[in-house]
Scaffold this motif. Sequence first.
Motif, PDB file in Angstrom:
ATOM      1  N   PHE A   1      -4.269   2.763  -3.162  1.00  0.00           N
ATOM      2  CA  PHE A   1      -4.209   3.613  -4.356  1.00  0.00           C
ATOM      3  C   PHE A   1      -2.884   4.368  -4.396  1.00  0.00           C
ATOM      4  CE2 PHE A   1      -9.058   3.935  -4.221  1.00  0.00           C
ATOM      5  CZ  PHE A   1      -9.249   3.206  -5.386  1.00  0.00           C
ATOM      6  N   HIS A   2      -2.368   4.565  -5.609  1.00  0.00           N
ATOM      7  CA  HIS A   2      -1.189   5.427  -5.778  1.00  0.00           C
ATOM      8  C   HIS A   2      -1.308   6.170  -7.098  1.00  0.00           C
ATOM      9  CE1 HIS A   2       0.431   2.292  -8.523  1.00  0.00           C
ATOM     10  NE2 HIS A   2      -0.021   1.441  -7.618  1.00  0.00           N
ATOM     11  N   ARG A   3      -0.850   7.415  -7.105  1.00  0.00           N
ATOM     12  CA  ARG A   3      -0.795   8.223  -8.326  1.00  0.00           C
ATOM     13  C   ARG A   3       0.663   8.260  -8.765  1.00  0.00           C
ATOM     14  NH1 ARG A   3      -5.548  11.206  -9.337  1.00  0.00           N
ATOM     15  NH2 ARG A   3      -7.048  11.069  -7.606  1.00  0.00           N
ATOM     16  N   GLY A   4       0.960   7.499  -9.824  1.00  0.00           N
ATOM     17  CA  GLY A   4       2.355   7.250 -10.136  1.00  0.00           C
ATOM     18  C   GLY A   4       2.914   6.407  -9.014  1.00  0.00           C
ATOM     19  N   ASP A   5       3.954   6.886  -8.355  1.00  0.00           N
ATOM     20  CA  ASP A   5       4.537   6.142  -7.241  1.00  0.00           C
ATOM     21  C   ASP A   5       4.084   6.673  -5.885  1.00  0.00           C
ATOM     22  OD1 ASP A   5       6.201   3.973  -6.444  1.00  0.00           O
ATOM     23  OD2 ASP A   5       7.727   5.410  -5.789  1.00  0.00           O
ATOM     24  N   VAL A   6       3.330   7.767  -5.879  1.00  0.00           N
ATOM     25  CA  VAL A   6       2.931   8.394  -4.615  1.00  0.00           C
ATOM     26  C   VAL A   6       1.656   7.746  -4.083  1.00  0.00           C
ATOM     27  CG1 VAL A   6       2.178  10.522  -3.504  1.00  0.00           C
ATOM     28  CG2 VAL A   6       4.018  10.587  -5.181  1.00  0.00           C
ATOM     29  N   VAL A   7       1.728   7.229  -2.865  1.00  0.00           N
ATOM     30  CA  VAL A   7       0.584   6.601  -2.217  1.00  0.00           C
ATOM     31  C   VAL A   7      -0.415   7.680  -1.790  1.00  0.00           C
ATOM     32  CG1 VAL A   7      -0.162   5.258  -0.211  1.00  0.00           C
ATOM     33  CG2 VAL A   7       1.970   4.652  -1.402  1.00  0.00           C
ATOM     34  N   THR A   8      -1.696   7.430  -2.049  1.00  0.00           N
ATOM     35  CA  THR A   8      -2.729   8.367  -1.608  1.00  0.00           C
ATOM     36  C   THR A   8      -3.499   7.759  -0.426  1.00  0.00           C
ATOM     37  OG1 THR A   8      -4.142   7.566  -3.434  1.00  0.00           O
ATOM     38  CG2 THR A   8      -2.950   9.636  -3.755  1.00  0.00           C
ATOM     39  N   GLU A   9      -4.402   6.810  -0.709  1.00  0.00           N
ATOM     40  CA  GLU A   9      -5.182   6.177   0.348  1.00  0.00           C
ATOM     41  C   GLU A   9      -5.587   4.784  -0.127  1.00  0.00           C
ATOM     42  OE1 GLU A   9      -8.577   8.661   1.044  1.00  0.00           O
ATOM     43  OE2 GLU A   9      -9.114   8.774  -1.078  1.00  0.00           O
ATOM     44  N   CYS A  10      -6.621   4.202   0.466  1.00  0.00           N
ATOM     45  CA  CYS A  10      -7.092   2.877   0.058  1.00  0.00           C
ATOM     46  C   CYS A  10      -8.512   2.972  -0.490  1.00  0.00           C
ATOM     47  CB  CYS A  10      -7.060   1.913   1.235  1.00  0.00           C
ATOM     48  SG  CYS A  10      -5.417   1.604   1.909  1.00  0.00           S
ATOM     49  N   ALA A  11      -9.048   1.832  -0.906  1.00  0.00           N
ATOM     50  CA  ALA A  11     -10.387   1.804  -1.489  1.00  0.00           C
ATOM     51  C   ALA A  11     -11.423   2.382  -0.545  1.00  0.00           C
ATOM     52  CB  ALA A  11     -10.756   0.382  -1.882  1.00  0.00           C
ATOM     53  N   HIS A  12     -11.344   2.051   0.741  1.00  0.00           N
ATOM     54  CA  HIS A  12     -12.268   2.640   1.709  1.00  0.00           C
ATOM     55  C   HIS A  12     -11.601   2.833   3.067  1.00  0.00           C
ATOM     56  CE1 HIS A  12     -12.977  -1.640   2.723  1.00  0.00           C
ATOM     57  NE2 HIS A  12     -13.178  -1.800   1.447  1.00  0.00           N
ATOM     58  N   SER A  13     -10.335   3.246   3.034  1.00  0.00           N
ATOM     59  CA  SER A  13      -9.563   3.482   4.259  1.00  0.00           C
ATOM     60  C   SER A  13      -8.463   4.492   3.946  1.00  0.00           C
ATOM     61  CB  SER A  13      -8.903   2.193   4.766  1.00  0.00           C
ATOM     62  OG  SER A  13      -9.775   1.092   4.746  1.00  0.00           O
TER      63      SER A  13
END
Length: 280
Positions: A169-181
């Motif tokens: 997952f990313h918000r704009g270009d910033v990476v947050t986390e994954c679907a379940h990791s």
Amino acid sequence: MKTLGYYNGNYGPLEEMTVPMNDRACYFGDGVYEATLAKNGKIFALKEHLDRFFNSAGLLKIEIPYTREELTSILYDMLAKMDDSEIFIYWQVTRGTGIRQHQFPAAGTKANLWIFMKPGKHGDSSKRLKLTDMEDTRFLHCNIKTLNLLPNVMAAEKAESMGCGECVFHRGDVVTECAHSNVSIIKDGVFKTHPTDHYILPGITRMHLVQICKDNGIPVDETPFTMEELMDADEVIVSSSTKFCAPACEMNGTPIGGKAPELVKILQEKYLEKFENETK
């Protein structure tokens, strides 16, 4: 037993368990959950999972009708009934049972406890993962381990359909986390991971990896990083209670990582050592 389910004191084979239609999980996903592994009758990192469980419930104003000690006892009583030595354990609490309405049910309504157990082992972290990505359109309380996981389900299905092991997952270009990791990177010897703000779940494995880095002289940088940084990283690491510490090799077909295998090996070996020591 091979599988085991539990609902408010009743238990039996998971496939035979039922719950009331008016449990608020059915209409609103109104609850929080935890999951971990057990081996040789020992539940791994249970204290940390219970800490997060009670914190998530508190943030949603759900009163868990058990103390930590009582819940621990229930989990271990169930674990003792399982046939296999390696078990996946899941538990959740929902706000209670009541006719469908958006506001909380009447005062005094007791929360519901669900538990299930099945055979389960940690993943093979020696195999590098292929990744894909998706814009993070979830709500802004990702730090709560809520039952509301539909965006995560869609992301996980996208990864599955593309033959990938996770979706970033990313918000704009910033990476947050994954679907379940959680997802972290290594660049120039530094372990970089998104801070534990409201954009990510504070992963237990992520927390352990951060501590392992500190214990072994690997610098840690808990600041946001971008998709561009991920693509240019020496290593990309996906971590969870079942994946442990899994490095990645591709993002949407483009090779990534593979440039600091010695650091990945340290993290994997130290984490596995922690798991084996706690589940002897």
